[in-house]
Design an enzyme around this catalytic site. Structure first.
Site, mmCIF file in Angstrom:
data_model
loop_
_atom_site.group_PDB
_atom_site.id
_atom_site.type_symbol
_atom_site.label_atom_id
_atom_site.label_comp_id
_atom_site.label_asym_id
_atom_site.label_seq_id
_atom_site.Cartn_x
_atom_site.Cartn_y
_atom_site.Cartn_z
ATOM 1 N N ASP A 1 0.781 -1.271 -0.230
ATOM 2 C CA ASP A 1 0.289 0.110 -0.158
ATOM 3 C C ASP A 1 0.996 1.535 -0.278
ATOM 4 O OD1 ASP A 1 -1.893 2.004 0.872
ATOM 5 O OD2 ASP A 1 -2.797 0.993 2.478
ATOM 6 N N ILE A 2 0.893 1.835 -0.568
ATOM 7 C CA ILE A 2 1.658 3.260 -1.436
ATOM 8 C C ILE A 2 1.608 4.248 -0.403
ATOM 9 C CG2 ILE A 2 -0.007 5.070 -2.213
ATOM 10 C CD1 ILE A 2 3.263 4.689 -3.190
ATOM 11 N N ASN B 1 -5.750 13.721 -10.442
ATOM 12 C CA ASN B 1 -6.133 14.176 -11.470
ATOM 13 C C ASN B 1 -6.255 15.835 -11.653
ATOM 14 O OD1 ASN B 1 -8.379 15.609 -10.077
ATOM 15 N ND2 ASN B 1 -8.855 13.843 -9.632
ATOM 16 N N GLY C 1 -9.362 5.470 -6.266
ATOM 17 C CA GLY C 1 -7.684 4.354 -6.033
ATOM 18 C C GLY C 1 -7.056 5.223 -5.247
ATOM 19 N N VAL C 2 -5.742 5.897 -5.800
ATOM 20 C CA VAL C 2 -4.218 6.153 -5.142
ATOM 21 C C VAL C 2 -5.096 7.146 -4.547
ATOM 22 C CG1 VAL C 2 -2.237 6.678 -5.326
ATOM 23 C CG2 VAL C 2 -2.800 4.468 -6.677
ATOM 24 N N ASP C 3 -5.164 7.777 -5.259
ATOM 25 C CA ASP C 3 -5.498 9.788 -4.780
ATOM 26 C C ASP C 3 -6.300 9.705 -3.574
ATOM 27 O OD1 ASP C 3 -5.562 12.059 -5.430
ATOM 28 O OD2 ASP C 3 -6.701 12.006 -6.738
ATOM 29 N N GLY D 1 -5.194 1.957 -13.564
ATOM 30 C CA GLY D 1 -6.063 1.640 -12.966
ATOM 31 C C GLY D 1 -7.587 2.702 -13.692
ATOM 32 N N TYR E 1 -7.028 4.897 -14.918
ATOM 33 C CA TYR E 1 -7.327 5.145 -16.696
ATOM 34 C C TYR E 1 -6.868 4.792 -17.501
ATOM 35 C CZ TYR E 1 -7.034 10.363 -14.764
ATOM 36 O OH TYR E 1 -7.342 11.692 -14.725
HETATM 37 N N1 APR Z 1 -1.508 1.252 -3.397
HETATM 38 C C1 APR Z 1 -0.675 1.347 -3.881
HETATM 39 N N2 APR Z 1 -0.946 1.263 -5.708
HETATM 40 C C2 APR Z 1 -2.832 1.216 -5.225
HETATM 41 C C3 APR Z 1 -3.148 1.773 -4.115
HETATM 42 C C4 APR Z 1 -2.959 1.483 -2.887
HETATM 43 N N3 APR Z 1 -3.383 2.182 -1.761
HETATM 44 N N4 APR Z 1 -4.447 2.177 -4.474
HETATM 45 C C5 APR Z 1 -5.170 1.451 -5.988
HETATM 46 N N5 APR Z 1 -3.698 1.131 -6.576
HETATM 47 C C6 APR Z 1 -3.680 0.398 -7.590
HETATM 48 C C7 APR Z 1 -4.648 0.448 -8.864
HETATM 49 O O1 APR Z 1 -4.480 -0.924 -8.719
HETATM 50 C C8 APR Z 1 -3.598 0.390 -9.457
HETATM 51 O O2 APR Z 1 -3.234 -0.322 -10.206
HETATM 52 O O3 APR Z 1 -2.644 1.686 -8.529
HETATM 53 C C9 APR Z 1 -2.615 1.964 -9.500
HETATM 54 C C10 APR Z 1 -3.576 3.012 -10.030
HETATM 55 O O4 APR Z 1 -4.670 3.302 -10.220
HETATM 56 P P1 APR Z 1 -5.483 4.226 -9.255
HETATM 57 O O5 APR Z 1 -5.163 4.690 -8.189
HETATM 58 O O6 APR Z 1 -6.648 4.181 -10.675
HETATM 59 O O7 APR Z 1 -4.752 5.228 -10.893
HETATM 60 P P2 APR Z 1 -4.879 5.763 -12.315
HETATM 61 O O8 APR Z 1 -5.313 4.919 -13.252
HETATM 62 O O9 APR Z 1 -3.534 6.571 -12.753
HETATM 63 O O10 APR Z 1 -5.928 6.763 -12.770
HETATM 64 C C11 APR Z 1 -6.070 8.145 -11.729
HETATM 65 O O11 APR Z 1 -8.113 7.970 -10.929
HETATM 66 O O12 APR Z 1 -9.194 8.388 -8.049
HETATM 67 C C12 APR Z 1 -8.306 8.816 -9.916
HETATM 68 O O13 APR Z 1 -7.970 11.065 -8.575
HETATM 69 C C13 APR Z 1 -7.852 10.099 -9.096
HETATM 70 O O14 APR Z 1 -8.878 10.669 -11.553
HETATM 71 C C14 APR Z 1 -7.813 10.211 -11.556
HETATM 72 C C15 APR Z 1 -7.793 8.975 -11.772
#
Ligand code: APR
Length: 173
Positions: A16-17, A30, A38-40, A125, A127
């Site tokens: 977990d990041i 974003n 997601g991560v955000d 994720g 995107y």
């Molecule tokens: N730690 C590490 N990796 C994670 C975590 C976490 N806690 N949560 C999710 N992930 C992984 C997902 O499984 C995926 O492989 O991070 C990767 C990126 O996924 P997203 O978070 O959906 O990011 P992204 O694809 O860049 O999309 C960005 O998502 O929620 C929004 O605000 C954000 O609109 C933006 C979009």
């Protein structure tokens, strides 16, 4: 999995990041920088509401660029927010934007004197960037940067699922 790139270390771990103790963690944000899923979402929940307050003062971030804030309640002192591209099929400009998101995050870290940082897999994720296509781009960009800038001592990719970790390990191999 861990490899040496010159004097620096490149690590691939599952996890977990938000729990990383590196100098900075990178957020897959974003352009509005006002939070998301997601991560955000996980980073904003773990850092607390002050992170959103600081993000509101920044006026957003372009795709492929990166900006830095404090980390508040996180172990990491800083969060580097970058915006990856939305995937709409393989094409060179999308790949360049993904490359740019990694490179700008590293440049912002270097400018702050940060020596270690943790990346999630940007754009794979919400995107929609296929992991098998994104992993080589991510690794190639980070390795190139570490070769040129040994003052970044450690880059850790924190992959959320075992399948994500395997895709990165395969690409690194
Ligand atoms: N730690 C590490 N990796 C994670 C975590 C976490 N806690 N949560 C999710 N992930 C992984 C997902 O499984 C995926 O492989 O991070 C990767 C990126 O996924 P997203 O978070 O959906 O990011 P992204 O694809 O860049 O999309 C960005 O998502 O929620 C929004 O605000 C954000 O609109 C933006 C979009």
């Amino acid at each position: 999995m861990e490899v040496k790139i010159g004097s620096s270390v490149l690590e691939l771990v599952q996890g977990d990041i938000t729990e990383q103790d590196t100098g900075a963690i990178v957020n897959a944000a974003n352009r509005a920088l006002l939070g998301g899923g997601g991560v955000d979402g996980a980073i904003h929940r773990a850092a607390g509401p002050e992170l959103l307050d600081e993000c509101r003062t920044l006026g957003g971030c372009d795709t492929g660029d990166a900006v830095i804030t404090r980390g508040y309640k996180l172990k990491a002192r800083y969060v580097i927010h970058t915006v990856g591209p939305v995937y709409r099929g393989a094409n060179p400009s999308t790949e360049r934007l993904l490359e740019s998101a990694y490179r700008r995050s590293l440049e912002v870290a270097r400018a702050k004197g940060i020596r270690s940082l943790a990346f999630p897999s940007i754009s794979t994720g919400a995107y929609g960037y296929p992991l098998e296509e994104a992993a080589p781009v991510a690794l190639r960009t980070v390795i190139k940067f570490l070769r040129a800038h040994p003052e970044i001592e450690r880059v850790r990719f924190v992959l959320y699922s075992p399948a994500d970790l395997r895709a990165f390990e395969k690409a690194l191999g």
